[in-house]
Motif scaffolding. Structure first.
Motif, PDB file in Angstrom:
ATOM      1  N   UNK A 110      44.842  68.643 -15.608  1.00 51.22           N
ATOM      2  CA  UNK A 110      45.765  69.339 -16.587  1.00 51.22           C
ATOM      3  C   UNK A 110      45.626  70.523 -16.699  1.00 51.22           C
ATOM      4  N   UNK A 111      46.405  71.222 -17.512  1.00 53.03           N
ATOM      5  CA  UNK A 111      46.237  72.852 -17.696  1.00 53.03           C
ATOM      6  C   UNK A 111      45.068  73.030 -18.669  1.00 53.03           C
ATOM      7  N   UNK A 112      44.647  72.171 -19.468  1.00 54.87           N
ATOM      8  CA  UNK A 112      43.620  72.523 -20.410  1.00 54.87           C
ATOM      9  C   UNK A 112      44.297  73.556 -21.692  1.00 54.87           C
ATOM     10  N   UNK A 113      43.376  73.861 -22.588  1.00 56.60           N
ATOM     11  CA  UNK A 113      43.939  74.488 -23.704  1.00 56.60           C
ATOM     12  C   UNK A 113      44.471  75.795 -23.556  1.00 56.60           C
ATOM     13  N   UNK A 114      45.338  76.374 -24.015  1.00 56.21           N
ATOM     14  CA  UNK A 114      45.881  77.675 -24.034  1.00 56.21           C
ATOM     15  C   UNK A 114      45.225  78.471 -24.902  1.00 56.21           C
ATOM     16  N   UNK A 115      45.111  79.780 -24.769  1.00 58.63           N
ATOM     17  CA  UNK A 115      44.518  80.672 -25.784  1.00 58.63           C
ATOM     18  C   UNK A 115      45.346  80.666 -27.127  1.00 58.63           C
ATOM     19  N   UNK A 116      46.539  80.179 -27.128  1.00 60.78           N
ATOM     20  CA  UNK A 116      47.467  80.300 -28.611  1.00 60.78           C
ATOM     21  C   UNK A 116      47.125  78.837 -29.018  1.00 60.78           C
ATOM     22  N   UNK A 117      46.272  77.835 -28.548  1.00 66.05           N
ATOM     23  CA  UNK A 117      46.097  76.521 -28.973  1.00 66.05           C
ATOM     24  C   UNK A 117      44.904  76.718 -30.199  1.00 66.05           C
ATOM     25  N   UNK A 118      44.202  77.626 -30.119  1.00 68.85           N
ATOM     26  CA  UNK A 118      43.223  77.934 -31.026  1.00 68.85           C
ATOM     27  C   UNK A 118      41.946  78.833 -30.410  1.00 68.85           C
ATOM     28  N   UNK A 119      41.097  79.164 -31.364  1.00 72.12           N
ATOM     29  CA  UNK A 119      40.102  80.202 -30.834  1.00 72.12           C
ATOM     30  C   UNK A 119      39.143  79.533 -29.989  1.00 72.12           C
ATOM     31  N   UNK A 120      38.947  78.172 -30.030  1.00 75.00           N
ATOM     32  CA  UNK A 120      38.023  77.931 -29.201  1.00 75.00           C
ATOM     33  C   UNK A 120      38.368  77.675 -27.711  1.00 75.00           C
TER      34      UNK A 120
END
Length: 336
Positions: A110-120
């Motif tokens: 999958x794409x993994x988390x976006x930078x907009x999904x959270x600081x982590x």
């Protein structure tokens, strides 16, 4: 009576739980062996992240599972770090896992988390040197690279994100081809219909199946029908595509207690507020054994081929055994 529908059940192991002292790696290995010995589970799955959601590394864990099991498929829910991993190294690692397991792997990416999904997630992307906007392109290009490295000799590639010449990855996987799923779940309240359509076309074009979670039954039905339609338009057999649903489970005759246990587990596992009552109805199968059976059956009727169950409870071993004894026999006639 058994439900007249085919299902290949999977067990999802909570690899982050090791960090919370909720269990040990030995517990996970024993759960996998119990699941395989039951005859009801066809696959074992583990999650993946690098820095954003720390856990025991996925490929290492699957390698241990390969040595402790004999028949079940071994997969990822999902390889969220895929856009961050070097595809040549990953090709060698996954091919080695496929050899070790004698051809039992299924890679879901999958794409993994976006930078907009959270600081982590923003921090993880920055540390790994990957721009958030590159994630989709890296997934598509990475899948193409893996398929070529696993099936061809002396591969050269000149793409947007990766460039190399004359690479021959050995050993090749036992499976030809290795099944690759794309995990994606666009939120209807955030993503417009045209974007969702492009996402489903991407799955139909580049993957051997679709993986999702927290998707209402009718949305699941519509999206998988759409994926199969787009696959057929490209000359692919849509009926051969896998549809994998990651479903959280808590079995308890007291439905309120089942929800409370699940919500407590998920809030600790994924962060405070991870599950609301509304999300629970999509994400969870909870309550009595019959309530769990009915929830699973609804997704099977909607086209799900592979329900993957994660037990969200302080007592996962007991939950697994209850599932084996009181839930999965309802699907006995069609399980493999």
């Amino acid at each position: 009576m058994p439900y007249a529908m085919r299902a290949n059940f999977g067990l999802s192991l909570s690899t982050r739980a090791v960090l919370f002292d909720w269990g040990t790696l030995d517990d996970l290995m024993e759960a996998a062996q119990t699941a395989e010995a039951s005859g009801y589970f066809e696959s074992i799955w583990v999650g993946d992240n690098l820095l954003s959601k720390p856990r025991v590394e996925a490929i290492v864990t699957l390698s241990a599972l390969a040595a402790r099991t004999e028949h079940v498929r071994l997969g990822t829910i999902c390889l969220a770090s895929f856009p961050l991993r070097d595809p040549i190294l990953l090709a060698l690692q996954w091919a080695s896992l496929d050899v070790l397991s004698k051809g039992r792997t299924v890679l879901s990416v999958c794409n993994g988390g976006s930078a907009l999904d959270g600081p982590q997630f923003a921090h993880e992307l920055a540390v790994m040197g990957v721009a958030s906007r590159e994630r989709v392109g890296r997934v598509v290009e990475g899948i193409d690279i893996l398929r070529r490295l696993w099936s061809e000799d002396r591969v050269s590639h000149n793409g947007t994100y990766y460039r190399f010449n004359d690479v021959d990855v050995l050993p090749k996987p036992v499976q030809q081809p290795v099944p690759i799923l794309i995990a994606v779940n666009p939120k209807e309240e955030v993503v417009d219909a045209s974007v969702t359509d492009r996402i489903l076309q991407r799955v139909a074009t580049h993957a051997d199946g679709w993986q999702t979670d927290a998707t209402p039954v009718e949305t699941f039905r519509h999206r998988f029908d759409t994926i199969r339609h787009y696959a057929a338009e490209q000359g692919r057999d849509g009926d051969q595509l896998e549809s994998c649903l990651h479903l959280m489970v808590n079995i308890n005759e007291d439905r309120d207690r089942a929800f409370h246990e699940a919500a407590t587990f998920l809030s600790a596992y994924y962060g405070a507020g991870a599950v609301s009552q509304e999300r629970a109805e999509m994400w969870l199968a909870y309550g009595s054994p019959q309530a769990v059976i009915d929830k699973i059956a609804a997704y099977l009727d909607a086209g799900c081929t592979t329900p993957v169950l994660r037990f969200v409870s302080p007592h996962p071993t007991e939950q697994l055994q209850r599932c084996i004894d009181e839930v999965l026999p309802a699907f006995r006639s069609q399980s493999t």
